[in-house]
Design an enzyme around this catalytic site. Sequence first.
Site, PDB file in Angstrom:
ATOM      1  N   LYS A 131       0.969   1.326   0.404  1.00  0.00           N
ATOM      2  CA  LYS A 131       0.118   0.890   1.516  1.00  0.00           C
ATOM      3  C   LYS A 131       0.914   0.885   2.813  1.00  0.00           C
ATOM      4  O   LYS A 131       2.064   0.515   2.866  1.00  0.00           O
ATOM      5  CB  LYS A 131      -0.393  -0.526   1.255  1.00  0.00           C
ATOM      6  CG  LYS A 131      -1.560  -0.557   0.304  1.00  0.00           C
ATOM      7  CD  LYS A 131      -2.571  -1.621   0.737  1.00  0.00           C
ATOM      8  CE  LYS A 131      -3.776  -1.627  -0.168  1.00  0.00           C
ATOM      9  NZ  LYS A 131      -3.589  -2.493  -1.329  1.00  0.00           N
ATOM     10  N   ASP A 138       5.947   3.588  -4.616  1.00  0.00           N
ATOM     11  CA  ASP A 138       4.879   2.697  -4.167  1.00  0.00           C
ATOM     12  C   ASP A 138       5.404   1.459  -3.460  1.00  0.00           C
ATOM     13  O   ASP A 138       6.587   1.186  -3.458  1.00  0.00           O
ATOM     14  CB  ASP A 138       4.078   2.217  -5.385  1.00  0.00           C
ATOM     15  CG  ASP A 138       3.110   3.270  -5.852  1.00  0.00           C
ATOM     16  OD1 ASP A 138       2.900   4.237  -5.110  1.00  0.00           O
ATOM     17  OD2 ASP A 138       2.573   3.120  -6.968  1.00  0.00           O
ATOM     18  N   MET A 157      -4.363  -8.100  -9.697  1.00  0.00           N
ATOM     19  CA  MET A 157      -5.045  -7.707  -8.456  1.00  0.00           C
ATOM     20  C   MET A 157      -6.213  -8.610  -8.076  1.00  0.00           C
ATOM     21  O   MET A 157      -7.070  -8.204  -7.316  1.00  0.00           O
ATOM     22  CB  MET A 157      -5.578  -6.260  -8.563  1.00  0.00           C
ATOM     23  CG  MET A 157      -4.509  -5.247  -8.867  1.00  0.00           C
ATOM     24  SD  MET A 157      -5.153  -3.589  -8.983  1.00  0.00           S
ATOM     25  CE  MET A 157      -5.909  -3.612 -10.586  1.00  0.00           C
TER      26      MET A 157
HETATM   27  N1  SAH Z   1       1.273  -1.176 -13.035  1.00  0.00           N
HETATM   28  C1  SAH Z   1       1.483  -2.535 -12.623  1.00  0.00           C
HETATM   29  C2  SAH Z   1       0.220  -3.160 -12.082  1.00  0.00           C
HETATM   30  C3  SAH Z   1      -0.274  -2.500 -10.831  1.00  0.00           C
HETATM   31  S1  SAH Z   1      -1.642  -3.327 -10.144  1.00  0.00           S
HETATM   32  C4  SAH Z   1       2.028  -3.328 -13.786  1.00  0.00           C
HETATM   33  O1  SAH Z   1       2.037  -2.865 -14.936  1.00  0.00           O
HETATM   34  O2  SAH Z   1       2.519  -4.423 -13.553  1.00  0.00           O
HETATM   35  C5  SAH Z   1      -0.878  -4.394  -8.992  1.00  0.00           C
HETATM   36  C6  SAH Z   1      -1.018  -5.820  -9.448  1.00  0.00           C
HETATM   37  O3  SAH Z   1       0.009  -6.130 -10.365  1.00  0.00           O
HETATM   38  C7  SAH Z   1      -0.853  -6.853  -8.358  1.00  0.00           C
HETATM   39  O4  SAH Z   1      -2.036  -7.029  -7.624  1.00  0.00           O
HETATM   40  C8  SAH Z   1      -0.501  -8.069  -9.149  1.00  0.00           C
HETATM   41  O5  SAH Z   1      -1.633  -8.625  -9.761  1.00  0.00           O
HETATM   42  C9  SAH Z   1       0.356  -7.486 -10.247  1.00  0.00           C
HETATM   43  N2  SAH Z   1       1.782  -7.570  -9.931  1.00  0.00           N
HETATM   44  C10 SAH Z   1       2.669  -6.569  -9.859  1.00  0.00           C
HETATM   45  N3  SAH Z   1       3.892  -7.023  -9.574  1.00  0.00           N
HETATM   46  C11 SAH Z   1       3.791  -8.351  -9.481  1.00  0.00           C
HETATM   47  C12 SAH Z   1       4.709  -9.397  -9.222  1.00  0.00           C
HETATM   48  N4  SAH Z   1       5.997  -9.165  -9.004  1.00  0.00           N
HETATM   49  N5  SAH Z   1       4.255 -10.669  -9.207  1.00  0.00           N
HETATM   50  C13 SAH Z   1       2.964 -10.938  -9.431  1.00  0.00           C
HETATM   51  N6  SAH Z   1       2.053  -9.986  -9.673  1.00  0.00           N
HETATM   52  C14 SAH Z   1       2.456  -8.716  -9.712  1.00  0.00           C
END
Ligand code: SAH
Length: 506
Positions: free
Chosen positions: A57, A35, A172
Amino acid sequence: MKGKVYIIGVGPGDYKLMTLKAVECIGKADVLVYDRLVGSRVLSFAKEDAELVYVGKMPDNHAVPQGEINRILVEKALEGKTVARVKGGDPFVFGRGGEEAEALCNEGIEFEIVPGITSAIAVPAYAGIPVTHRDFCSSFHVITGHERPDKEESMLDYETLAKLEGTLVFLMGIRNLKAIAENLVRCGKDSLTPAAVIEKGTTSQQRLVSGTLADIAGKVEAAGIKSPAVTVVGKVAGLGEKLAWLEKRKLSGKRILVTRAREQAGRLAGKIEEFGGEAIEVPTIRITGPDSFEAFDSALDRLDTFGWLVFTSTNGVQAFFRRMKTRHIDIRRLAGIKICAVGEATEGELSALGLNAEYVPESYNSESLLKGLLEKIVPGEKILLARADIAGSELPMLLKDSGMELEDLIVYKTVLNHNNRDEIIKIIEDGSVDLITFTSSSTVKNLVSIIGEENTAILANTRVACIGPVTAAAAQELGIRADIVADRSTIEGLIDKIIERIASLN
Ligand code: SAH
């Protein structure tokens, strides 16, 4: 036979937050399906010939439909391949890992889930925010802030959310932040409740914006915060400023280009990371054997005729002993031969093999080496100089001119890595590196040959650090100004100097 799919979470950004199991599964996969939020360091754990399939994306913001991703996973597994489905954070926290597992289950394909460290906890932690704290709350809640654009009414039940005393963590939700904050206040949450937003958490570009429900959306907009970001609402959000630790590391937020050969880059990159910087490795050279091994093998067959063996680099040591091993030449054949090692690292490489160098010149120039050797050498002793093709003929000439009996042997070659040209130019030009490091004259020359002399002007806006005066002079000659020059010409010396000087350079 059907293959197997590992649905793997690799954490939110800092690749060192990967689990051992994630590293193992990625390392054995034939295909990686990954991803947008998966970094290149994560992918570097893959087998060299693994197939990489990007399903994140696209630049036009279009996502590969979930059905298509499921189809790819099923298809590759049916081909008998081991598939790593690699996701940011944890695969089951808003990661759609559940849907993928279902698709595999429906096709009778074996799978395993490898949980990852979720951004919901780790990103606040990297900003000094504990999602729970005994003084403030007894629960935390992870909520999607992504609302379907086609929904007129909010999917979130703000009445219930506003009543929760636990910490609220929104993933998100950055685009809907204003609506989220307003709705929470409208439904009864105190507008002075602390709120924090962390952008690109756990990476070198992490940013924190703190405020309250009343002002957080405005502050975030003013700061230009973009996705990915995590929003934390609750008293714990106020601790971020006090407990901030990431920024305190000495190279925090610094992106440093490492240009050594891949084989050697690791140590410098490791040091940079240890101090919180981000090492961007773009090897400019590759190391290979000499064009022909004839002279090399002939020298190895006559080892006992040499009185001294001179190594000028760690690569030289490695190349020499690799060839001895290939030819099954016993290390005891070196008995009685004295060894000269140029540089601490070269000495260290020999010492790891159980060989103590008789002579290590105090400084690294040819004159100093010659002077010391002249004092130590017994007339009639023959020298075997094991060097790189590009090392230049200055040293061998100097030794010969002084009347020494010398066999000048090329034990390895350095080949330019032209494939990296566009990537290097791009990251220097767009300002995505704060510092370029050069660890030898050849790394300077190589970088310039790769990008082309006509392009050296792009280096003018980036700071440059050199491992020592010789390297700095080589840079100068090519029109590159060294802003930082190490006092000790070692990786440690270079890092110390970078730490000492980098803050004052900005
Ligand atoms: N499975 C992932 C979440 C996926 S949804 C998890 O467990 O972390 C994607 C969202 O995760 C983003 O929109 C943001 O809100 C958050 N996210 C993921 N990586 C991030 C990062 N390095 N810094 C801030 N937010 C992050």
